[in-house]
Design a protein around this motif. Structure first.
Motif, PDB file in Angstrom:
ATOM      1  N   GLN A 191      -1.490  -4.552  -5.427  1.00 14.47           N
ATOM      2  CA  GLN A 191      -1.916  -3.365  -4.683  1.00 14.47           C
ATOM      3  C   GLN A 191      -3.377  -3.077  -5.028  1.00 14.47           C
ATOM      4  O   GLN A 191      -3.735  -3.022  -6.207  1.00 14.47           O
ATOM      5  CB  GLN A 191      -1.023  -2.182  -5.066  1.00 14.47           C
ATOM      6  CG  GLN A 191      -1.110  -0.996  -4.139  1.00 14.47           C
ATOM      7  CD  GLN A 191       0.000   0.016  -4.415  1.00 14.47           C
ATOM      8  OE1 GLN A 191       0.989  -0.290  -5.079  1.00 14.47           O
ATOM      9  NE2 GLN A 191      -0.164   1.224  -3.924  1.00 14.47           N
ATOM     10  N   GLU A 237       0.852  -1.192   0.000  1.00 13.47           N
ATOM     11  CA  GLU A 237       0.000   0.000   0.000  1.00 13.47           C
ATOM     12  C   GLU A 237       0.888   1.241   0.000  1.00 13.47           C
ATOM     13  O   GLU A 237       1.949   1.254   0.621  1.00 13.47           O
ATOM     14  CB  GLU A 237      -0.925   0.026   1.227  1.00 13.47           C
ATOM     15  CG  GLU A 237      -1.995  -1.043   1.195  1.00 13.47           C
ATOM     16  CD  GLU A 237      -2.998  -0.905   2.324  1.00 13.47           C
ATOM     17  OE1 GLU A 237      -2.857   0.040   3.134  1.00 13.47           O
ATOM     18  OE2 GLU A 237      -3.913  -1.739   2.403  1.00 13.47           O
ATOM     19  N   ARG A 250       4.476  -7.639  -6.618  1.00 17.17           N
ATOM     20  CA  ARG A 250       3.544  -7.063  -5.658  1.00 17.17           C
ATOM     21  C   ARG A 250       2.168  -6.871  -6.281  1.00 17.17           C
ATOM     22  O   ARG A 250       2.030  -6.647  -7.469  1.00 17.17           O
ATOM     23  CB  ARG A 250       4.071  -5.730  -5.116  1.00 17.17           C
ATOM     24  CG  ARG A 250       3.795  -4.487  -5.949  1.00 17.17           C
ATOM     25  CD  ARG A 250       2.387  -3.908  -5.691  1.00 17.17           C
ATOM     26  NE  ARG A 250       2.159  -2.620  -6.283  1.00 17.17           N
ATOM     27  CZ  ARG A 250       1.750  -2.398  -7.521  1.00 17.17           C
ATOM     28  NH1 ARG A 250       1.593  -3.394  -8.357  1.00 17.17           N
ATOM     29  NH2 ARG A 250       1.506  -1.171  -7.960  1.00 17.17           N
TER      30      ARG A 250
END
Length: 458
Positions: free
Chosen positions: A136, A49, A134
């Protein structure tokens, strides 16, 4: 009614392009998010985040001229102070003339998740393990004109890989699109692909290599505006008739993916970058690792007008019958972190447009009925004497994982039944004086009206 109350009722509203989400909508959105998140995690992606705010200089110049105009800028604090007003007025004048001025604004709401992610990688690259994968899931903001399927505040669900040039990453991301949308039961969608290398070759073929962004911005409007409008825009931007005709020849290439590549190989025979892009595209489309049922198409009009893409680009198109357009997109960016002083970190990523996917599923009736379910048992309030037994029984059911609630007030059963019906609660539980004496409770199924007595022990 007071004057203040009347004014409040008249003026209360939401900013255009934003929405409230009630309980049922939040449950559906949670289902959507959890489905996509579970696919990300099965493919080895980790959560991340970043803040809602970024420094303006972090965002400007990364999205092209049109994208820069859609960044929500935030005024600096203290502009009302007398000592700052002269500079603020000059800064405002500069802004009207197309120049950002740090005296007026130094921060902005994030436009997407990719640039903040690149900033994060640049700041933390010494402690990350590469390739770094990743995902998000956060809201982003754009100062766009609100319309169906287009909001000023909306959520994105991104997955990116940084630190690898392997084409396997593009294959994995294409399969993630297919698996997530298939799990959401969205049929009739299409994954469209192109390459910025192919588009760069087109700009060179036209004799306008320095006008790539102008070219891609115009081409990206083909679906909405049509070929003639694209040609008009190019003419307004300084393209001559021969150059515009070359763009038209390119956009008129039709047929299966293999035929398109063959025609482009002839068109760009003297352009190494174009041939390199076509080779990558051919390897990608012919890979045996792509899901067999993946509906993938080489779309030569796909341009995705963002400065940072360098290779294969993606766009997931909603089923045609819902008329929403794109529900996701992405692509390769081989030096995005170089913008922040950390070169040679190639990356590739995709994004799901959560709000548009929600609209697609709502229009097509794809949310399972169980998603919106909440309370399963409503315990009737039959009076203070029975309340302890009812509450203890309710806590026992909650301990077993059953969603329960107790009606707060002692009122007529009719009102409590209406409450259960309006909230779509399927069962009511009644512990009256008779049930309490017999150590039983009454369970009634509202849909059928059937009821049965059960022992208090669960």
């Amino acid at each position: 009614m007071t004057k203040f109350t009347a004014m409040a009722k008249k003026t209360v509203s939401l900013p255009q392009g934003t929405r409230d989400f009630g309980p049922e909508e939040v449950k559906k959105r949670t289902y959507l998010l959890q489905t996509i998140k579970s696919v990300f995690e099965r493919y080895g992606f980790q959560p991340l985040e970043t803040p809602a705010l970024e420094n303006l200089e972090t965002l400007l110049g990364k999205y092209g001229e049109e994208g820069d105009r859609l960044i929500f800028k935030i005024l600096n604090n203290g502009l009302h102070e007398p000592s700052k007003q002269p500079k603020a007025r000059q800064a405002l004048e500069n802004l009207f003339n197309g120049k950002s001025d740090p005296e007026l604004t130094e921060r902005a709401l994030k436009y997407d998740l990719t640039i903040p992610f690149a900033r994060y990688v640049a700041m933390n690259h010494h402690q990350l393990t590469f390739p770094f994968k990743r995902y998000q899931i956060q809201p982003v903001w754009r100062a766009d004109r609100p319309q169906k399927g287009r909001y000023r505040e909306f959520w994105q669900c991104d997955a990116d890989v940084v630190g690898s040039t392997s084409l396997l990453n593009e294959i994995e991301l294409a399969n993630i699109y297919h698996e997530a949308l298939t799990r959401l039961r969205i049929t009739g969608y299409e994954l469209r692909v192109n390459s910025r290398k192919i588009l760069s070759a087109l700009a060179a073929f036209c004799g306008k290599p320095q006008e790539l962004m102008t070219l891609t911005t115009a081409i990206d409007k083909l679906d909405k505006a049509g070929l003639e409008k694209v040609k008009e825009e190019l003419a307004q931007r300084g393209f001559d008739q021969k150059q515009i005709a070359s763009v038209g020849d390119y956009l008129n290439i039709k047929g299966p993916n293999e035929q398109k590549i063959a025609q482009l190989q002839k068109l760009f025979a003297a352009l190494p970058e174009g041939l390199e892009g076509l080779k990558e595209m051919e390897q990608f489309l012919q890979s045996g690792l792509l899901a067999r049922s993946l509906p993938i198409q080489l779309d030569l009009s796909l341009a995705r007008g963002l400065n940072y893409y360098t290779g294969i680009i993606f766009e997931a198109k909603a089923p045609e019958q819902v008329q929403i357009g794109s529900i996701g997109g992405g692509g390769r960016y081989d030096d995005l972190t170089g913008l922040f002083g950390v070169p040679n970190l190639p990356g590739v990523g995709i994004s799901f447009g959560l709000d548009r996917i929600y609209d697609v599923m709502e229009t097509m009736g794809l949310f399972p009925p169980s998603v919106a379910s909440g309370t399963q048992f409503l315990f009737f309030n039959t009076g203070p004497e029975e309340l302890p037994a009812s509450y203890q029984l309710m806590q026992g059911f909650r301990g077993k994982g059953v969603a329960c609630e107790l009606y707060a007030d002692t009122v007529k059963f009719e009102k409590q039944f209406k409450y259960a019906e309006r909230k779509n609660i399927p069962y009511v539980v009644i512990v009256g004086s008779e049930e309490r004496q017999k150590a039983h409770f009454l369970l009634k199924k509202l849909q059928t009206g059937q009821q049965q007595s059960w022992p208090m022990e669960i």
